[in-house]
Design a protein around this motif. Structure first.
Motif, PDB file in Angstrom:
ATOM      1  N   LEU A  76       9.568  -2.861  -3.643  1.00  0.00           N
ATOM      2  CA  LEU A  76       8.152  -2.996  -3.968  1.00  0.00           C
ATOM      3  C   LEU A  76       7.696  -4.326  -3.364  1.00  0.00           C
ATOM      4  O   LEU A  76       7.789  -5.381  -3.988  1.00  0.00           O
ATOM      5  CB  LEU A  76       7.933  -2.965  -5.482  1.00  0.00           C
ATOM      6  CG  LEU A  76       6.484  -3.038  -5.974  1.00  0.00           C
ATOM      7  CD1 LEU A  76       5.628  -1.944  -5.364  1.00  0.00           C
ATOM      8  CD2 LEU A  76       6.429  -2.960  -7.499  1.00  0.00           C
ATOM      9  N   TYR A  77       7.257  -4.253  -2.098  1.00  0.00           N
ATOM     10  CA  TYR A  77       6.838  -5.459  -1.374  1.00  0.00           C
ATOM     11  C   TYR A  77       5.579  -6.019  -2.031  1.00  0.00           C
ATOM     12  O   TYR A  77       4.631  -5.282  -2.330  1.00  0.00           O
ATOM     13  CB  TYR A  77       6.561  -5.139   0.093  1.00  0.00           C
ATOM     14  CG  TYR A  77       7.755  -4.608   0.841  1.00  0.00           C
ATOM     15  CD1 TYR A  77       8.881  -5.400   1.057  1.00  0.00           C
ATOM     16  CD2 TYR A  77       7.755  -3.305   1.340  1.00  0.00           C
ATOM     17  CE1 TYR A  77       9.979  -4.898   1.760  1.00  0.00           C
ATOM     18  CE2 TYR A  77       8.847  -2.807   2.043  1.00  0.00           C
ATOM     19  CZ  TYR A  77       9.951  -3.605   2.250  1.00  0.00           C
ATOM     20  OH  TYR A  77      11.030  -3.108   2.940  1.00  0.00           O
ATOM     21  N   THR A  78       5.565  -7.332  -2.246  1.00  0.00           N
ATOM     22  CA  THR A  78       4.545  -7.982  -3.059  1.00  0.00           C
ATOM     23  C   THR A  78       3.811  -9.039  -2.240  1.00  0.00           C
ATOM     24  O   THR A  78       4.451  -9.817  -1.522  1.00  0.00           O
ATOM     25  CB  THR A  78       5.234  -8.594  -4.294  1.00  0.00           C
ATOM     26  OG1 THR A  78       5.856  -7.526  -5.030  1.00  0.00           O
ATOM     27  CG2 THR A  78       4.250  -9.309  -5.178  1.00  0.00           C
ATOM     28  N   TYR A  79       2.489  -9.059  -2.361  1.00  0.00           N
ATOM     29  CA  TYR A  79       1.631  -9.886  -1.504  1.00  0.00           C
ATOM     30  C   TYR A  79       0.578 -10.614  -2.317  1.00  0.00           C
ATOM     31  O   TYR A  79       0.240 -10.203  -3.430  1.00  0.00           O
ATOM     32  CB  TYR A  79       0.905  -9.004  -0.468  1.00  0.00           C
ATOM     33  CG  TYR A  79       1.830  -8.399   0.545  1.00  0.00           C
ATOM     34  CD1 TYR A  79       2.036  -9.002   1.774  1.00  0.00           C
ATOM     35  CD2 TYR A  79       2.527  -7.231   0.252  1.00  0.00           C
ATOM     36  CE1 TYR A  79       2.905  -8.462   2.703  1.00  0.00           C
ATOM     37  CE2 TYR A  79       3.416  -6.682   1.174  1.00  0.00           C
ATOM     38  CZ  TYR A  79       3.592  -7.305   2.398  1.00  0.00           C
ATOM     39  OH  TYR A  79       4.465  -6.763   3.310  1.00  0.00           O
ATOM     40  N   HIS A  90      -3.762 -10.084  -5.625  1.00  0.00           N
ATOM     41  CA  HIS A  90      -2.373  -9.665  -5.431  1.00  0.00           C
ATOM     42  C   HIS A  90      -2.345  -8.186  -5.045  1.00  0.00           C
ATOM     43  O   HIS A  90      -3.195  -7.410  -5.491  1.00  0.00           O
ATOM     44  CB  HIS A  90      -1.572  -9.912  -6.709  1.00  0.00           C
ATOM     45  CG  HIS A  90      -1.555 -11.373  -7.077  1.00  0.00           C
ATOM     46  ND1 HIS A  90      -0.605 -12.242  -6.619  1.00  0.00           N
ATOM     47  CD2 HIS A  90      -2.425 -12.107  -7.820  1.00  0.00           C
ATOM     48  CE1 HIS A  90      -0.865 -13.459  -7.069  1.00  0.00           C
ATOM     49  NE2 HIS A  90      -1.959 -13.410  -7.810  1.00  0.00           N
ATOM     50  N   TRP A  92       0.408  -4.746  -3.540  1.00  0.00           N
ATOM     51  CA  TRP A  92       1.769  -4.231  -3.511  1.00  0.00           C
ATOM     52  C   TRP A  92       1.817  -2.975  -2.660  1.00  0.00           C
ATOM     53  O   TRP A  92       0.866  -2.197  -2.618  1.00  0.00           O
ATOM     54  CB  TRP A  92       2.228  -3.858  -4.926  1.00  0.00           C
ATOM     55  CG  TRP A  92       1.993  -4.960  -5.890  1.00  0.00           C
ATOM     56  CD1 TRP A  92       2.871  -5.958  -6.202  1.00  0.00           C
ATOM     57  CD2 TRP A  92       0.800  -5.212  -6.651  1.00  0.00           C
ATOM     58  NE1 TRP A  92       2.291  -6.815  -7.102  1.00  0.00           N
ATOM     59  CE2 TRP A  92       1.029  -6.389  -7.397  1.00  0.00           C
ATOM     60  CE3 TRP A  92      -0.437  -4.581  -6.762  1.00  0.00           C
ATOM     61  CZ2 TRP A  92       0.077  -6.940  -8.250  1.00  0.00           C
ATOM     62  CZ3 TRP A  92      -1.391  -5.129  -7.603  1.00  0.00           C
ATOM     63  CH2 TRP A  92      -1.127  -6.289  -8.345  1.00  0.00           C
ATOM     64  N   THR A  93       2.962  -2.770  -2.021  1.00  0.00           N
ATOM     65  CA  THR A  93       3.164  -1.565  -1.237  1.00  0.00           C
ATOM     66  C   THR A  93       4.658  -1.284  -1.107  1.00  0.00           C
ATOM     67  O   THR A  93       5.470  -2.205  -1.224  1.00  0.00           O
ATOM     68  CB  THR A  93       2.524  -1.696   0.164  1.00  0.00           C
ATOM     69  OG1 THR A  93       2.760  -0.500   0.904  1.00  0.00           O
ATOM     70  CG2 THR A  93       3.131  -2.864   0.934  1.00  0.00           C
ATOM     71  N   TYR A 108       3.055 -12.117   2.513  1.00  0.00           N
ATOM     72  CA  TYR A 108       4.244 -11.586   1.838  1.00  0.00           C
ATOM     73  C   TYR A 108       4.874 -12.652   0.949  1.00  0.00           C
ATOM     74  O   TYR A 108       5.011 -13.801   1.355  1.00  0.00           O
ATOM     75  CB  TYR A 108       5.239 -11.118   2.904  1.00  0.00           C
ATOM     76  CG  TYR A 108       6.554 -10.632   2.374  1.00  0.00           C
ATOM     77  CD1 TYR A 108       6.611  -9.540   1.519  1.00  0.00           C
ATOM     78  CD2 TYR A 108       7.739 -11.251   2.752  1.00  0.00           C
ATOM     79  CE1 TYR A 108       7.828  -9.081   1.046  1.00  0.00           C
ATOM     80  CE2 TYR A 108       8.959 -10.786   2.293  1.00  0.00           C
ATOM     81  CZ  TYR A 108       8.998  -9.703   1.433  1.00  0.00           C
ATOM     82  OH  TYR A 108      10.211  -9.255   0.975  1.00  0.00           O
ATOM     83  N   THR A 112       9.550  -6.991  -5.580  1.00  0.00           N
ATOM     84  CA  THR A 112       9.663  -6.884  -7.040  1.00  0.00           C
ATOM     85  C   THR A 112      10.514  -5.661  -7.351  1.00  0.00           C
ATOM     86  O   THR A 112      10.000  -4.610  -7.724  1.00  0.00           O
ATOM     87  CB  THR A 112       8.264  -6.782  -7.676  1.00  0.00           C
ATOM     88  OG1 THR A 112       7.467  -7.884  -7.253  1.00  0.00           O
ATOM     89  CG2 THR A 112       8.350  -6.796  -9.203  1.00  0.00           C
ATOM     90  N   ARG A 128      -2.168   3.031  -7.774  1.00  0.00           N
ATOM     91  CA  ARG A 128      -2.811   1.785  -7.368  1.00  0.00           C
ATOM     92  C   ARG A 128      -4.319   1.959  -7.498  1.00  0.00           C
ATOM     93  O   ARG A 128      -4.897   2.910  -6.971  1.00  0.00           O
ATOM     94  CB  ARG A 128      -2.440   1.404  -5.936  1.00  0.00           C
ATOM     95  CG  ARG A 128      -3.048   0.067  -5.504  1.00  0.00           C
ATOM     96  CD  ARG A 128      -2.444  -0.452  -4.214  1.00  0.00           C
ATOM     97  NE  ARG A 128      -2.540   0.509  -3.136  1.00  0.00           N
ATOM     98  CZ  ARG A 128      -1.931   0.375  -1.960  1.00  0.00           C
ATOM     99  NH1 ARG A 128      -1.185  -0.673  -1.721  1.00  0.00           N
ATOM    100  NH2 ARG A 128      -2.059   1.285  -1.035  1.00  0.00           N
ATOM    101  N   SER A 184       5.325  -9.318 -12.264  1.00  0.00           N
ATOM    102  CA  SER A 184       6.555 -10.028 -11.910  1.00  0.00           C
ATOM    103  C   SER A 184       7.691  -9.502 -12.773  1.00  0.00           C
ATOM    104  O   SER A 184       7.472  -9.097 -13.914  1.00  0.00           O
ATOM    105  CB  SER A 184       6.392 -11.530 -12.147  1.00  0.00           C
ATOM    106  OG  SER A 184       7.615 -12.205 -11.854  1.00  0.00           O
TER     107      SER A 184
END
Ligand SMILES: [Zn+2]
Length: 208
Positions: A76-79, A90, A92-93, A108, A112, A128, A184
């Motif tokens: 779960l890439y978090t930005y 914030h 996520w993808t 980036y 998570t 989302r 988080s």
């Protein structure tokens, strides 16, 4: 020994693409979600004479990406993104190609845990939402927009767990009017120190 095992399973030094380090000119690949330099990695840390003190977070992400536990799992890439003033949002993808390290202002900041691109046993859809201010919101509740009409459900980005068991990480959610929704797997995440943040409940679980 740990360092050399790292090479055997496919981890290279960051200068692997240079002719000196790699006379056969076989190009290395920067693994999605890992930064080019990780001072704590088994490749860097031990090479620099430091004792082995465990795999770094990026070692784990790299190894897990090459050898996934489940072929349908994704980090779960978090930005985050800086808006005008001192305002952030914030996002996520599960698709690295959406933003990579940086795209369209999205920066980036790590993964998570892991979620799935199919409805694995025990998982539920993760939706989302987005509002008119561009804020994003992640929820396993498809009806968030009924209580918060400013948000629109923009679809399922993957599947997560809705209950705890071994090998799952709780994900906590927080809210701040200047940054919107933040998640988080660290309840004491340094990002949310300071006034203005509320929340702290577990919103879903991810693979660890
Ligand atoms: Zn080496």
């Amino acid at each position: 020994m740990v360092h050399e095992i790292g090479h055997i399973i496919g981890l290279h030094h960051t200068d692997w693409q240079t002719p000196t380090a790699n006379p056969n000119n076989v190009l290395g690949v920067l693994i999605n979600g890992t930064w080019n330099v990780d001072s704590q990695s088994i490749i860097n840390h031990i090479y620099n004479g430091q004792p082995f003190n465990g795999l770094s977070g990026l070692d784990l992400l790299a190894i897990r990406t090459i050898y996934p536990l489940d072929n349908g799992e994704r980090p779960l890439y978090t930005y985050y993104k800086n808006l005008s003033g001192n305002v952030k949002l914030h996002a996520w993808t599960g698709n690295w190609n959406d933003y990579g390290f940086y795209s369209n202002g999205f920066i980036y900041r790590g993964a998570t845990g892991y979620f799935y691109n199919y409805q694995k046993s025990g998982t539920v859809p993760l939706y989302r939402f987005q509002n008119s201010l561009e804020y994003y919101y992640l929820s396993i509740d498809p009806n968030v927009h009924l209580n918060f009409p400013d948000f629109q459900n923009t679809g399922v980005i993957g599947y997560v767990y809705n209950s705890h068991s071994d090998n799952k990480l709780p994900v906590y959610e927080f809210w701040y009017s200047n940054e919107g929704h933040f998640i988080s797997n660290n309840f004491n995440d340094a990002w949310i120190s300071g006034p203005g943040w509320t929340g702290g409940r577990i919103t879903f679980y991810v693979g660890k």
